[in-house]
Design an enzyme around this catalytic site. Structure first.
Site, mmCIF file in Angstrom:
data_model
loop_
_atom_site.group_PDB
_atom_site.id
_atom_site.type_symbol
_atom_site.label_atom_id
_atom_site.label_comp_id
_atom_site.label_asym_id
_atom_site.label_seq_id
_atom_site.Cartn_x
_atom_site.Cartn_y
_atom_site.Cartn_z
ATOM 1 N N ARG A 168 0.771 -1.217 -0.042
ATOM 2 C CA ARG A 168 -0.046 0.113 -0.018
ATOM 3 C C ARG A 168 0.901 1.358 0.034
ATOM 4 N NH1 ARG A 168 -5.134 -0.204 2.420
ATOM 5 N NH2 ARG A 168 -4.752 1.779 3.764
ATOM 6 N N ASP B 222 -10.118 0.638 1.099
ATOM 7 C CA ASP B 222 -9.834 2.078 1.478
ATOM 8 C C ASP B 222 -11.441 2.655 1.074
ATOM 9 O OD1 ASP B 222 -7.431 2.486 2.233
ATOM 10 O OD2 ASP B 222 -6.822 2.534 0.097
ATOM 11 N N ARG C 70 -8.804 -6.825 13.732
ATOM 12 C CA ARG C 70 -8.071 -5.980 14.585
ATOM 13 C C ARG C 70 -9.083 -4.859 14.960
ATOM 14 N NH1 ARG C 70 -3.591 -7.527 17.431
ATOM 15 N NH2 ARG C 70 -2.956 -5.576 17.348
ATOM 16 N N TYR D 12 -9.477 -5.353 3.118
ATOM 17 C CA TYR D 12 -8.867 -4.256 3.583
ATOM 18 C C TYR D 12 -9.164 -3.027 2.470
ATOM 19 C CZ TYR D 12 -4.878 -1.490 5.709
ATOM 20 O OH TYR D 12 -3.961 -0.868 6.437
ATOM 21 N N GLU E 191 -3.662 6.301 18.933
ATOM 22 C CA GLU E 191 -4.263 5.069 18.566
ATOM 23 C C GLU E 191 -3.638 3.915 18.956
ATOM 24 O OE1 GLU E 191 -5.235 5.588 14.202
ATOM 25 O OE2 GLU E 191 -5.090 3.553 13.985
ATOM 26 N N ARG F 285 0.083 5.548 16.522
ATOM 27 C CA ARG F 285 0.202 6.977 15.917
ATOM 28 C C ARG F 285 -0.430 7.703 16.741
ATOM 29 N NH1 ARG F 285 -2.491 5.136 10.148
ATOM 30 N NH2 ARG F 285 -4.276 4.105 11.037
ATOM 31 N N ARG G 245 9.746 5.933 -3.500
ATOM 32 C CA ARG G 245 9.859 7.005 -4.687
ATOM 33 C C ARG G 245 11.192 7.555 -4.446
ATOM 34 N NH1 ARG G 245 5.386 9.815 -2.325
ATOM 35 N NH2 ARG G 245 3.189 9.100 -3.266
HETATM 36 N N1 UDP Z 1 3.687 0.996 7.836
HETATM 37 C C1 UDP Z 1 4.549 0.876 8.632
HETATM 38 N N2 UDP Z 1 5.057 1.989 9.199
HETATM 39 C C2 UDP Z 1 4.586 3.191 8.994
HETATM 40 C C3 UDP Z 1 3.166 3.273 8.363
HETATM 41 C C4 UDP Z 1 2.788 2.209 7.819
HETATM 42 O O1 UDP Z 1 5.302 -0.179 8.525
HETATM 43 O O2 UDP Z 1 5.022 4.047 9.745
HETATM 44 C C5 UDP Z 1 2.969 -0.326 7.423
HETATM 45 C C6 UDP Z 1 2.297 -1.110 8.255
HETATM 46 O O3 UDP Z 1 2.474 -2.709 7.932
HETATM 47 C C7 UDP Z 1 0.500 -0.911 7.991
HETATM 48 C C8 UDP Z 1 0.865 -0.614 6.498
HETATM 49 O O4 UDP Z 1 2.137 -0.111 6.178
HETATM 50 O O5 UDP Z 1 0.151 -1.869 8.302
HETATM 51 C C9 UDP Z 1 -0.479 0.176 5.687
HETATM 52 O O6 UDP Z 1 -0.207 1.416 6.545
HETATM 53 P P1 UDP Z 1 -1.396 2.480 6.231
HETATM 54 O O7 UDP Z 1 -1.090 3.648 6.919
HETATM 55 O O8 UDP Z 1 -1.909 2.401 4.966
HETATM 56 O O9 UDP Z 1 -2.662 1.997 7.131
HETATM 57 P P2 UDP Z 1 -4.155 2.241 7.630
HETATM 58 O O10 UDP Z 1 -3.981 3.918 7.523
HETATM 59 O O11 UDP Z 1 -5.170 1.654 6.613
HETATM 60 O O12 UDP Z 1 -4.076 2.036 8.986
#
Ligand code: UDP
Length: 380
Positions: free
Chosen positions: A180, A364, A258, A362, A314, A289, A184
Site C-alpha cells: 500500500r 479504502d 484488529r 482491507y 491510537e 500513531r 519513490r
Molecule cells: N506501515 C509501517 N510503518 C508506518 C506506516 C505504515 O510499517 O509508519 C505499514 C504497516 O504494515 C501498515 C501498512 O504499512 O499496516 C499500511 O499502512 P497504512 O497507513 O496504509 O494503514 P491504515 O492507515 O489503513 O491503518
C-alpha cells in the site's frame, strides 16, 4: 410498520452508498445502525470547532474520476494531502512514505542515483535469500518489505509499527499490506499515489448526511436484536454491511479482526505536533500513531488561531466480541474461513453483502464505494 424494498444494515459508507443508489432507482429503503450516529467509522464530530475523526484518520484518495466526482457531488472536498511523519526508535523524525527525504534523513544520500544504489545494497541480501529458497514472489510482509526497501528502513520504520498494528510477526502477515505504501526516488511526501485526494469540508458526517437525505434512518437499532425472519416483514431484501461471520452466527468459527481504540484529549495548545499524523515506529511506545485533527482542515482556514487542539492516540489490539471490528486480518487461515462464509452469502437470494466487514477486505473508502456501486448496479 411500512414495508420497504430494502433494509440496509449499517449507516457507514457502504450502507449510505447503497441507500443513495437504491433510492435514486425509486426503491424504498430503511437504513438501520446500532450506533447512535450515522457514518460508521468515517463519522466525524465537531468538538470546539474541530472535526474529530472519531474512529481514526480518514483521508479520501482515488485515481478514479468517476468515484471522485461521485463524492464531490455531495460535498466539497479540501486539498488535504497526507504526509505523515514517523518518530523512529532512534529518536529522530523521518518522512513517509519512503522517498528521497527519508533516504536523505537516513543515509545522507542526495541524488536518486545515490539512493538507488543504497537501496540495491540494502535489498541484496533479501533478494538473494529468496533466490536461494527458489522463491520468486515474497511470501510474507517481511520478505516483501526487505526486498522492496531493505533492512535499515524495515527495522527502523516498518517492523515494530507493523507488529504493533497487527499483533503478529511480519513473517505471518500478507505481503500486500506493505505494498500500500509507495517507494519513490523523488522528494515527495504524499502518502498516496492517487490523482485525487482530500477531506470533505465540514467533515465526513456531512457527506453521509447528504447521501442519506430523504431516506428513513433508524439509529440505535441492532439488526441482531430480533430474528432475521422478523426483518423480512420490514423489507423484501437486505443490504448487509456488518461482519459476515456474525451474520451467520459464527457457524464456521470467528474471523479475526484488529480493533483500534483511541485516547482522545483536548489540549490548550494551538498546534501540538505540527502535522495531522505522526507514527511511532518504535516497540516501546504502546500506541501506533497520534492524530491531531485540526491539521486535516487547515486549508483556507486559520485553524491555528484556535488556542485549543484535539489529539487521538491510537492503540491497536486483537478484536474480541463486543469490540468494534476495524481491520480484517487477511492471512491464509482467515482467507479460507471467509471463503466458506462467502459461499453461504452467494447462495442468498435476498441478501447482498457490501463493505469492509461484509466482504472481509482491507478496503479504502474509494474501494468501498466502487465495490458497492458495482453490486447495487447489478441489482437495479
Ligand atoms: N506501515 C509501517 N510503518 C508506518 C506506516 C505504515 O510499517 O509508519 C505499514 C504497516 O504494515 C501498515 C501498512 O504499512 O499496516 C499500511 O499502512 P497504512 O497507513 O496504509 O494503514 P491504515 O492507515 O489503513 O491503518
Amino acid at each position: 410498520m411500512m414495508k420497504y424494498d430494502y433494509l440496509i444494515v449499517g449507516a457507514g459508507l457502504a450502507g449510505a452508498t447503497a441507500a443513495y443508489e437504491l433510492r435514486k432507482a425509486g426503491k424504498k429503503c430503511l437504513v438501520i445502525d446500532k450506533r447512535s450516529h450515522i457514518g460508521g467509522n468515517v463519522f466525524t464530530e465537531n468538538v470546539d470547532g474541530i472535526n474529530v475523526h472519531k474512529y481514526g484518520a480518514h483521508i479520501f484518495h482515488t485515481s478514479d474520476k468517476k468515484i471522485w466526482d461521485y463524492v464531490n457531488s455531495f460535498v466539497e472536498f479540501n486539498r488535504y494531502t497526507n504526509c505523515p511523519v514517523a518518530m523512529a526508535p532512534d529518536g529522530r523524525l523521518y518522512n513517509l512514505p519512503f522517498n528521497m527525504n527519508t533516504f536523505y534523513q537516513l543515509w545522507g544520500v542526495k541524488t536518486p542515483e545515490e539512493a538507488q544504489s543504497k537501496l540495491d545494497e540494502q535489498r541484496r541480501e533479501a533478494v538473494e535469500r529468496m533466490k536461494a529458497d527458489g522463491v520468486t514472489e515474497p511470501r510474507n510482509l517481511e520478505e516483501q518489505a526487505l526486498s522492496l526497501i531493505g533492512s535499515d528502513i524495515y527495522n527502523l520504520l516498518i517492523k515494530n509499527y507493523t507488529e504493533k498494528q497487527w499483533g503478529r510477526p511480519c513473517t505471518e502477515l500478507p505481503a500486500f499490506i506493505i505494498r500500500r505504501l509507495p517507494v519513490r526516488l523523488t522528494f515527495d511526501n504524499n502518502y498516496f499515489n492517487d490523482f485525487y485526494q482530500g477531506i470533505p469540508v465540514g467533515g465526513y458526517t456531512k457527506l453521509i448526511e447528504k447521501m442519506l437525505e430523504g431516506i428513513d434512518v433508524k439509529l440505535e437499532c441492532d439488526y441482531f436484536s430480533q430474528p432475521k425472519e422478523e426483518w423480512h416483514k420490514v423489507a423484501d431484501k437486505v443490504i448487509y454491511t456488518g461482519e459476515i461471520d456474525r451474520y451467520y452466527d459464527y457457524q464456521y468459527g470467528a474471523l479475526q479482526y484488529r480493533t483500534v481504540s483511541f485516547e482522545t484529549v483536548g489540549l490548550e495548545c494551538p498546534n501540538y505536533q505540527g502535522n495531522a499524523v505522526v507514527n511511532y515506529t518504535d516497540a516501546a511506545t504502546p500506541f501506533t500513531r497520534i492524530i491531531e485533527h485540526k491539521h486535516f482542515e487547515s486549508f483556507g482556514n486559520d485553524v491555528y488561531s484556535n488556542p485549543k487542539t484535539i489529539i487521538s492516540r491510537e492503540y491497536s489490539k486483537e478484536w474480541k466480541p463486543g469490540d468494534e471490528p476495524y481491520y480484517p486480518v487477511n492471512d491464509a487461515r482467515n482467507g479460507e474461513l471467509y471463503a466458506r462464509y462467502k459461499a453461504l452469502g452467494d447462495l442468498e437470494q435476498d441478501v447482498i453483502f457490501c463493505g469492509r466487514l461484509a466482504e472481509y477486505r482491507y478496503y479504502d473508502m474509494h474501494q468501498v464505494i466502487a465495490a458497492t456501486l458495482e453490486k447495487i448496479n447489478k441489482l437495479i
